[in-house]
Design a protein around this motif. Structure first.
Motif, PDB file in Angstrom:
ATOM      1  N   GLY A   1     -18.118 -37.742  -7.111  1.00  0.00           N
ATOM      2  CA  GLY A   1     -16.783 -37.177  -6.932  1.00  0.00           C
ATOM      3  C   GLY A   1     -15.799 -38.148  -6.316  1.00  0.00           C
ATOM      4  O   GLY A   1     -14.706 -37.756  -5.905  1.00  0.00           O
TER       5      GLY A   1
ATOM      6  N   ILE B   1     -14.354 -40.698  -7.908  1.00  0.00           N
ATOM      7  CA  ILE B   1     -13.305 -41.008  -8.878  1.00  0.00           C
ATOM      8  C   ILE B   1     -13.165 -39.833  -9.838  1.00  0.00           C
ATOM      9  O   ILE B   1     -14.076 -39.021 -10.019  1.00  0.00           O
ATOM     10  CB  ILE B   1     -13.592 -42.313  -9.656  1.00  0.00           C
ATOM     11  CG1 ILE B   1     -14.898 -42.204 -10.454  1.00  0.00           C
ATOM     12  CG2 ILE B   1     -13.612 -43.516  -8.732  1.00  0.00           C
ATOM     13  CD1 ILE B   1     -15.127 -43.388 -11.378  1.00  0.00           C
ATOM     14  N   SER B   2     -12.008 -39.768 -10.459  1.00  0.00           N
ATOM     15  CA  SER B   2     -11.738 -38.681 -11.401  1.00  0.00           C
ATOM     16  C   SER B   2     -12.243 -39.071 -12.790  1.00  0.00           C
ATOM     17  O   SER B   2     -12.507 -40.247 -13.060  1.00  0.00           O
ATOM     18  CB  SER B   2     -10.240 -38.398 -11.439  1.00  0.00           C
ATOM     19  OG  SER B   2      -9.558 -39.504 -11.994  1.00  0.00           O
ATOM     20  N   PRO B   3     -12.365 -38.096 -13.688  1.00  0.00           N
ATOM     21  CA  PRO B   3     -12.774 -38.425 -15.060  1.00  0.00           C
ATOM     22  C   PRO B   3     -11.796 -39.368 -15.770  1.00  0.00           C
ATOM     23  O   PRO B   3     -12.211 -40.190 -16.591  1.00  0.00           O
ATOM     24  CB  PRO B   3     -12.817 -37.057 -15.757  1.00  0.00           C
ATOM     25  CG  PRO B   3     -13.030 -36.077 -14.660  1.00  0.00           C
ATOM     26  CD  PRO B   3     -12.341 -36.652 -13.462  1.00  0.00           C
ATOM     27  N   GLU B   4     -10.511 -39.303 -15.438  1.00  0.00           N
ATOM     28  CA  GLU B   4      -9.534 -40.222 -16.034  1.00  0.00           C
ATOM     29  C   GLU B   4      -9.794 -41.659 -15.584  1.00  0.00           C
ATOM     30  O   GLU B   4      -9.717 -42.604 -16.372  1.00  0.00           O
ATOM     31  CB  GLU B   4      -8.101 -39.806 -15.662  1.00  0.00           C
ATOM     32  CG  GLU B   4      -7.654 -38.483 -16.238  1.00  0.00           C
ATOM     33  CD  GLU B   4      -8.126 -37.299 -15.403  1.00  0.00           C
ATOM     34  OE1 GLU B   4      -8.418 -37.480 -14.190  1.00  0.00           O
ATOM     35  OE2 GLU B   4      -8.235 -36.203 -15.970  1.00  0.00           O
ATOM     36  N   GLU B   5     -10.092 -41.818 -14.288  1.00  0.00           N
ATOM     37  CA  GLU B   5     -10.407 -43.155 -13.780  1.00  0.00           C
ATOM     38  C   GLU B   5     -11.698 -43.676 -14.405  1.00  0.00           C
ATOM     39  O   GLU B   5     -11.797 -44.859 -14.743  1.00  0.00           O
ATOM     40  CB  GLU B   5     -10.538 -43.137 -12.251  1.00  0.00           C
ATOM     41  CG  GLU B   5      -9.228 -42.891 -11.536  1.00  0.00           C
ATOM     42  CD  GLU B   5      -9.414 -42.670 -10.041  1.00  0.00           C
ATOM     43  OE1 GLU B   5      -8.525 -43.105  -9.287  1.00  0.00           O
ATOM     44  OE2 GLU B   5     -10.436 -42.083  -9.632  1.00  0.00           O
ATOM     45  N   PHE B   6     -12.678 -42.784 -14.589  1.00  0.00           N
ATOM     46  CA  PHE B   6     -13.919 -43.189 -15.247  1.00  0.00           C
ATOM     47  C   PHE B   6     -13.647 -43.643 -16.680  1.00  0.00           C
ATOM     48  O   PHE B   6     -14.212 -44.631 -17.148  1.00  0.00           O
ATOM     49  CB  PHE B   6     -14.928 -42.040 -15.237  1.00  0.00           C
ATOM     50  CG  PHE B   6     -16.197 -42.361 -15.979  1.00  0.00           C
ATOM     51  CD1 PHE B   6     -17.132 -43.230 -15.436  1.00  0.00           C
ATOM     52  CD2 PHE B   6     -16.453 -41.820 -17.236  1.00  0.00           C
ATOM     53  CE1 PHE B   6     -18.301 -43.547 -16.115  1.00  0.00           C
ATOM     54  CE2 PHE B   6     -17.613 -42.134 -17.925  1.00  0.00           C
ATOM     55  CZ  PHE B   6     -18.544 -42.994 -17.360  1.00  0.00           C
TER      56      PHE B   6
ATOM     57  N   LEU C   1     -18.414 -41.253 -10.297  1.00  0.00           N
ATOM     58  CA  LEU C   1     -17.931 -40.017 -10.910  1.00  0.00           C
ATOM     59  C   LEU C   1     -18.807 -38.840 -10.497  1.00  0.00           C
ATOM     60  O   LEU C   1     -18.300 -37.766 -10.150  1.00  0.00           O
ATOM     61  CB  LEU C   1     -17.904 -40.155 -12.440  1.00  0.00           C
ATOM     62  CG  LEU C   1     -17.474 -38.916 -13.229  1.00  0.00           C
ATOM     63  CD1 LEU C   1     -16.007 -38.603 -12.932  1.00  0.00           C
ATOM     64  CD2 LEU C   1     -17.685 -39.116 -14.712  1.00  0.00           C
ATOM     65  N   ASP C   2     -20.117 -39.048 -10.517  1.00  0.00           N
ATOM     66  CA  ASP C   2     -21.043 -37.986 -10.122  1.00  0.00           C
ATOM     67  C   ASP C   2     -20.874 -37.616  -8.644  1.00  0.00           C
ATOM     68  O   ASP C   2     -21.051 -36.458  -8.265  1.00  0.00           O
ATOM     69  CB  ASP C   2     -22.495 -38.391 -10.398  1.00  0.00           C
ATOM     70  CG  ASP C   2     -22.781 -38.499 -11.892  1.00  0.00           C
ATOM     71  OD1 ASP C   2     -22.004 -37.917 -12.686  1.00  0.00           O
ATOM     72  OD2 ASP C   2     -23.770 -39.180 -12.255  1.00  0.00           O
TER      73      ASP C   2
END
Length: 126
Positions: A110, A112-117, A107-108
């Motif tokens: 970039g 994956i997206s916040p939704e995937e996280f 996530l950091d």
């Protein structure tokens, strides 16, 4: 058909099936044996076809010990391969903390997206 005719039919059928099983085992061993040359294999096949019962008995007497050793070796190799496969498939999964750490790094970065996280987080904590 009376009782004794049926009885002897069963007895001879049993011996015939036992002979076929022995013959298939011999042919399998014959073609799996790496130490035996092609000419010797062809000779055994010809002898087994023209003198089936006697040559099968001679094969079992002469090559029986090696036949058992090759079968045991093949079985142990198959068992080892099966155990290796099971180990690779049933490998312990990463812990939820490791999975969350990897997901946070992605996530950091970039990747994956916040939704995937959020999906990974909910699955890891479940």
């Amino acid at each position: 058909m009376d009782f004794w005719s049926f009885f002897w039919l069963l007895v001879w059928s049993f011996f015939f099936v036992a002979y076929l099983m022995m013959l298939f085992q011999i042919f399998g061993d014959l073609f799996r044996d790496e130490s035996l040359g092609g000419v010797a294999k062809a000779l055994w096949v010809v002898v087994l076809i023209f003198f089936p019962l006697i040559s099968a008995l001679v094969y079992v007497i002469v090559r029986g010990r090696g036949m058992a050793e090759r079968t045991m070796k093949r079985n142990s190799e198959q068992m080892a391969a099966q155990e290796d496969y099971i180990r690779t498939v049933a490998a312990p999964k990463t812990s939820s903390i490791e999975e969350l750490t990897q997901a946070k790094a992605l996530l950091d970065a970039g990747a994956i997206s916040p939704e995937e996280f959020a999906q990974i987080k909910s699955r890891a904590l479940a």
